[in-house]
Design a protein around this motif. Structure first.
Motif, PDB file in Angstrom:
ATOM      1  N   HIS A  58      -4.729  -1.316   3.097  1.00 11.78           N
ATOM      2  CA  HIS A  58      -4.221  -0.234   3.092  1.00 11.78           C
ATOM      3  C   HIS A  58      -3.717   0.117   1.770  1.00 11.78           C
ATOM      4  N   HIS A 104       1.927   2.932  -0.868  1.00 11.14           N
ATOM      5  CA  HIS A 104       2.300   4.189  -1.430  1.00 11.14           C
ATOM      6  C   HIS A 104       3.719   3.971  -1.712  1.00 11.14           C
ATOM      7  N   PRO A 138       7.649   8.198   0.663  1.00  3.48           N
ATOM      8  CA  PRO A 138       7.248   8.684   1.750  1.00  3.48           C
ATOM      9  C   PRO A 138       6.301  10.062   1.785  1.00  3.48           C
ATOM     10  N   VAL A 194       2.823   8.931   1.728  1.00  5.72           N
ATOM     11  CA  VAL A 194       2.231   8.668   2.939  1.00  5.72           C
ATOM     12  C   VAL A 194       1.957  10.214   3.657  1.00  5.72           C
ATOM     13  N   GLN A 232      -1.914  11.645   5.090  1.00  3.70           N
ATOM     14  CA  GLN A 232      -2.204  11.851   6.466  1.00  3.70           C
ATOM     15  C   GLN A 232      -2.396  13.308   6.632  1.00  3.70           C
ATOM     16  N   LEU A 273       4.880   8.448   9.394  1.00  2.00           N
ATOM     17  CA  LEU A 273       5.213   6.891   9.873  1.00  2.00           C
ATOM     18  C   LEU A 273       3.726   6.817  10.679  1.00  2.00           C
ATOM     19  N   GLU A 333      -1.453   2.525   8.947  1.00  4.32           N
ATOM     20  CA  GLU A 333      -1.031   1.937   7.629  1.00  4.32           C
ATOM     21  C   GLU A 333      -0.161   0.664   8.019  1.00  4.32           C
ATOM     22  N   ASN A 374       1.811  -0.778   5.793  1.00  8.15           N
ATOM     23  CA  ASN A 374       3.212  -0.752   5.337  1.00  8.15           C
ATOM     24  C   ASN A 374       3.583   0.460   4.973  1.00  8.15           C
ATOM     25  N   VAL A 375       4.821   1.172   5.290  1.00  9.47           N
ATOM     26  CA  VAL A 375       5.321   2.468   4.520  1.00  9.47           C
ATOM     27  C   VAL A 375       6.526   2.190   3.652  1.00  9.47           C
ATOM     28  N   PRO A 422       8.936  -2.064   1.363  1.00 10.61           N
ATOM     29  CA  PRO A 422       8.144  -1.379   2.555  1.00 10.61           C
ATOM     30  C   PRO A 422       8.117  -2.319   3.740  1.00 10.61           C
ATOM     31  N   PRO A 433       5.007   0.534   9.844  1.00  8.41           N
ATOM     32  CA  PRO A 433       5.454   2.223  10.340  1.00  8.41           C
ATOM     33  C   PRO A 433       6.368   1.704  11.672  1.00  8.41           C
TER      34      PRO A 433
END
Length: 239
Positions: free
Chosen positions: A2, A5, A8, A11, A15, A86, A91, A93-94, A102, A105
């Motif tokens: 992935h 990022h 946030p 992300v 999405q 999230l 993903e 990691n966020v 990170p 999620p």
């Protein structure tokens, strides 16, 4: 693998593009839907910046996503807004806080919903842990302050579980009663009703409003005298 990022908003932008593609709509239509929901600032140009994460010469994102816009984008794209920030299952990691690592999620999801205390400190021996320091000198520890604030978030889901358990037990009791043998089912119903009442009393002590209940359940709890503040619970309408 992935893509990592930075923020946030990165992300959310990814999405938004993913779900817009899922629905088969272009940015013009998404901008129109957002405007109809009261966010005319989410124009075609703004959506381009949000989705692509365009940066300035200094490397800063040209367009972040506000909390207000997150709600509108979720409604416009038919996806729970929290999943835009999230995305469970898509993903690895966020981002968390800019100065923290990170995380996956679902871990961050449980922080946002108050299910778990954030573990931002560390890692120490490969593990993260809650901040052990007091917020101010001689004040509560950060983790204790978090737990106190998050307490209502645990009360409402538990209320829903206990209310549904009462409804099921009540239905069984009524079914058995119609057949002339409701003793065991009625006992189970009273047991579930007492559990719900105890939880309602906990909510009252915490100063948390109790959602409306069916009038017959309130009547039964009042008859059993198991509510600390029976007159604070409102019946559901049309029931």
């Amino acid at each position: 693998m992935h893509k990592a990022h930075d923020r946030p908003s990165d992300v959310v932008g990814a999405q938004v593009r993913r779900h817009r593609t899922r629905l088969g709509i272009n940015r013009e239509l998404l901008a129109e839907r957002c405007a109809n929901l009261g966010a005319p600032e989410l124009t075609y140009s703004a959506l381009v910046d949000i989705e692509n994460g365009r940066r300035t010469k200094e490397g800063k994102r040209r367009r972040h996503v506000t909390v207000d816009e997150l709600t509108v984008l979720g409604l416009a794209l038919a996806v729970p807004p929290l999943l835009l920030a999230l995305p469970l299952g898509t993903e690895g990691n966020v981002p968390t806080a800019p100065a923290a690592d990170p995380r996956d999620p679902y871990t961050v999801w449980k922080w946002w919903t108050g299910e778990e205390t954030p573990t931002l400190a560390g890692p120490l021996d490969g593990r993260h842990y809650p901040d052990p320091q007091p917020i101010v000198e001689n004040g509560p520890k950060w983790s204790a302050a978090w737990a106190e604030a998050a307490y209502p978030a645990s009360l409402y889901p538990e209320f829903e579980r206990r209310r549904e358990a009462v409804h099921r037990a009540h239905l069984r009791a009524e079914t058995e009663k119609s057949k002339g043998g409701a003793t065991a089912a009625q006992t189970e119903y009273l047991h579930r009703l007492e559990e719900l009442a105890r939880h309602i009393n906990d909510m009252g002590r915490a100063g948390v409003p109790v959602p409306a209940l069916r009038a017959d359940l309130i009547k039964d709890m009042k008859g059993l005298d198991i509510l600390d503040a029976p007159n604070t619970i409102n019946p559901r309408g049309n029931e």
